[in-house]
Enzyme design. Sequence first.
Site, mmCIF file in Angstrom:
data_model
loop_
_atom_site.group_PDB
_atom_site.id
_atom_site.type_symbol
_atom_site.label_atom_id
_atom_site.label_comp_id
_atom_site.label_asym_id
_atom_site.label_seq_id
_atom_site.Cartn_x
_atom_site.Cartn_y
_atom_site.Cartn_z
ATOM 1 C CE LYS A 104 -2.652 2.862 3.048
ATOM 2 N NZ LYS A 104 -3.187 3.130 4.356
ATOM 3 C CG ASN A 105 2.680 2.582 3.543
ATOM 4 O OD1 ASN A 105 1.514 2.962 3.487
ATOM 5 N ND2 ASN A 105 3.254 2.229 4.671
ATOM 6 C CG ASP B 38 -5.116 5.341 9.904
ATOM 7 O OD1 ASP B 38 -6.269 4.981 9.677
ATOM 8 O OD2 ASP B 38 -4.125 4.616 9.800
ATOM 9 N NE ARG C 38 -3.079 10.215 7.401
ATOM 10 C CZ ARG C 38 -3.089 11.383 8.033
ATOM 11 N NH1 ARG C 38 -2.297 12.345 7.649
ATOM 12 N NH2 ARG C 38 -3.910 11.592 9.029
ATOM 13 C CG ASP D 56 2.612 1.016 9.417
ATOM 14 O OD1 ASP D 56 2.175 1.870 10.203
ATOM 15 O OD2 ASP D 56 2.738 1.225 8.200
ATOM 16 C CG MET E 282 8.096 6.866 14.659
ATOM 17 S SD MET E 282 8.294 6.485 12.926
ATOM 18 C CE MET E 282 9.960 5.905 12.882
#
Length: 435
Positions: A23-24, A122, A98, A320, A342
């Site tokens: 996805k990223n 998110d 986003r 993640d 983070m």
Amino acid sequence: MKDAFEIQGGKKLKGEITPQGAKNEALQIISAVLLTGEKMTISNIPDIQDVNKLIELLGDMGVEVNRISRDTCTFEAKEIDQDFFNSDAFKTKGGGLRGSIMILGPLLARFGKASIPKPGGDKIGRRRLDTHFLGFEKLGARFDYNPDNGFYNVDASNLQGTYILLDEASVTGTANIVMAAVLAKGTTTIYNAACEPYLQQLCKMLNRMGAKITGVGSNLLTIEGVTELSGTDHRMLPDMIEIGSFIGLAAMTGSEITIKDVHYDELGMIPDVFKRLGIKLERRGDDIYIPSQDHYEIDTFIDGSLLTVADAPWPGFTPDLLSIVLVVATQAKGSVLIHQKMFESRLFFVDKLLDMGANIILCDPHRATVIGLDKMVQLRGISMTSPDIRAGVSLLIAALSAQGQSTIYNIEQIERGYQNIDERLKALGADIKRV
């Protein structure tokens, strides 16, 4: 009422599962098609909401999009409708996504101007966009925020290469600045650049398109601006977050699972962190084989002190996967301190695990100590709501290992990151249904 997952837990699973495309990486790569008017063919695209919305957004802008197969599209950004950027439709679609921030760099580079609504996304605490904007400003872009309509208007008619020291090694920030810099005049140097595999993939693709980027894979990128870029083909890496999630799933449920085509060399320290939790896993070619395990024991540090697992910019451990590590540790033998540096509210799903019977001390918004149950006591099924993508999957894994029935609401959060997750788990023997 929107869909929910109903899960009968406590079943061992078995079989093979193939991770989706990352996805990223997809959000960066698909945005980069705006850098050229020529044809781009992108494959291994994950069929998930956030990515599909971005593809739809490109179509609305005037990009010709053809879906050749379920995971492959061609894009041609010959003509872009500049008026679309001031429309309510763009505000609605762009504001709720986003990933829409990623179109800014390519638009500035190729057209010298852009407008963008304040991005959404998110609920995992504040995610600053300063890194993106400060980078663009250093290249010569001028920002004007209009509080009346919630848009940023950006003028970048004269982008000039420069030295940029990023205040944080932001992956999306680095990607966005790289995409702006490839068509700027002169040389840009980005120090403290993110160096994730997904960013390396973007840089390699841009170089195939005619960009001149050196230092790929390091935190110092040098970009010599070129006047135009051509089209190319690109295949995405598998999603490392899914791979980590499946390793955790196998351990929690005592299942024998093979994860196919993982690009093992791109996983960094992910396999090692799970091994430190006591999980046996073997590399078999480019697959990961996880045998059925009744117990797994958490390592300590060499001096016998409590293991700490913390997130850090790549090549450190990805934030993640911290929620997955936390869930998996609840059934391990031993204890571990999870330190989420983070994001400030990524641990706020711990209350659901406590309700299921886990032993966790939430020290503060960033740290939790997990005291493993060594599978002596099974978690128990409950009804719960998914707060964000990663916590949602962690709760799903907990539910699959728990005794009795669990119901997870707000599953559209999970589906923003994991395609057909219920069908893919059913193929492994999970008792999960959509209600």
